[in-house]
Design an enzyme around this catalytic site. Sequence first.
Site, PDB file in Angstrom:
ATOM      1  N   ILE A 159       0.835  -1.202   0.000  1.00 36.73           N
ATOM      2  CA  ILE A 159       0.000   0.000   0.000  1.00 36.73           C
ATOM      3  C   ILE A 159       0.873   1.257   0.000  1.00 36.73           C
ATOM      4  O   ILE A 159       1.466   1.625   1.017  1.00 36.73           O
ATOM      5  CB  ILE A 159      -0.969   0.003   1.200  1.00 36.73           C
ATOM      6  N   GLU A 247      -4.987   7.256 -13.301  1.00 35.21           N
ATOM      7  CA  GLU A 247      -3.936   6.520 -12.592  1.00 35.21           C
ATOM      8  C   GLU A 247      -2.833   6.111 -13.556  1.00 35.21           C
ATOM      9  O   GLU A 247      -1.639   6.269 -13.266  1.00 35.21           O
ATOM     10  CB  GLU A 247      -4.509   5.274 -11.918  1.00 35.21           C
ATOM     11  N   HIS A 343      27.175   5.377 -18.787  1.00 35.34           N
ATOM     12  CA  HIS A 343      27.943   5.771 -17.601  1.00 35.34           C
ATOM     13  C   HIS A 343      29.012   4.740 -17.219  1.00 35.34           C
ATOM     14  O   HIS A 343      29.857   5.025 -16.363  1.00 35.34           O
ATOM     15  CB  HIS A 343      27.009   5.956 -16.405  1.00 35.34           C
TER      16      HIS A 343
END
Length: 389
Positions: A159, A247, A343
């Site tokens: 959650i 969402e 990188h």
Amino acid sequence: MRRAIFTEEHDAFRAMCRDFVTKELVPAYDQFEKDGKVAKEFFAKMGELGLTGLQVPEEYGGGGQTHTFKFNTILNEETAYAATTLGTLRVHQDLVIPYILEYANEEQKQRWLPGMAAGTTMTAIAMTEPGTGSDLTGIRTKAEKKDGYYLLNGAKTFISGGINADRVLVVARTSPYDENNRRGGLSILVVDAHAEGFEKGRNLDKIGIKTQDTAELAFNSVKVPFEDLLGEEGKAFEYLSHNLAQERMTIAVNAVASSQAAINFATQYAHERKVFGNPLKSFQNTKFVLAECSTEVEAAQVMLDRAIEALDANELTPADAARVKLFTTEVQARVVDKCLQIHGGYGYILEYPIARLYADARVTRIYGGTSEVMKTIIAKDMGLSERRG
């Protein structure tokens, strides 16, 4: 290429967001990551600046941008460009607030929205349970009717915002499971996180998005007043489906902005780094990789901007939202990975922002509906029904 969906008002808001991120968020970010959450008082500070509750009507203390997602988009983008996140503000602002605006009655709006808009009442939404995953029809958390209240029992997991939350929208079964109506019998209760029997478990230690508190929640005979039922009983599945488009847009916005941030960091590194005595930017492979990344992100941005316009016009279909979420998060995965490779070994070191972007990117193909679920939705929209027999 200038994006046509924004006006001068949006540009001014973007400048304010960028200034806030640079001066307030970035200096505090390392501590938020160590704490595993954004400090609650930080959200209140954002509320004072009008950066929370953007879609809440002014009468409840919000920004009044009730019919547009563009201001939310700008705040999310500026946060991602700096390789930071605002913890669970996206869940609170982009997911939960729309549920309250759409389904709460006037008394509930008066009670909840001012604090939500001010950033002093933080929220979360609790759907997922241990063992159910994306299958909401398997929810076992129960809310039994008693004399004036529901008696809530059950557990939730993964959650987002559960630790910081003052109120949690809990999806619970208010009627027995019916095999002939698997989507029925579920309701949404707006539960006071400070109520007796409401237990917040551990803040889960994740691979990435360290500032986003992610909790296990337990409800042990929690009394939830009837007045805290959101909308009607048995309509949770319908309500949850209604807000899926926004969402998935907030995930897509973050995916594209994070991809652009990765390109920016890789390009800067290519200018500064020398390999065998030559600037990294001078190598053909570096040029080609970054050119590929730039092209992919440009395509994703155009697709996303079109979807944002459709969302504002209330014309974005669930299938098209799934297409955008699928494409942008898959682009994010490819682009961030390639930019980390540029990188070299430093890309694997957390003091470089690209490493954080890499870790944060992995979950975007999982939450808000996995890539596999998105493909299923798209296939169904194409008329490709399930094979039976």
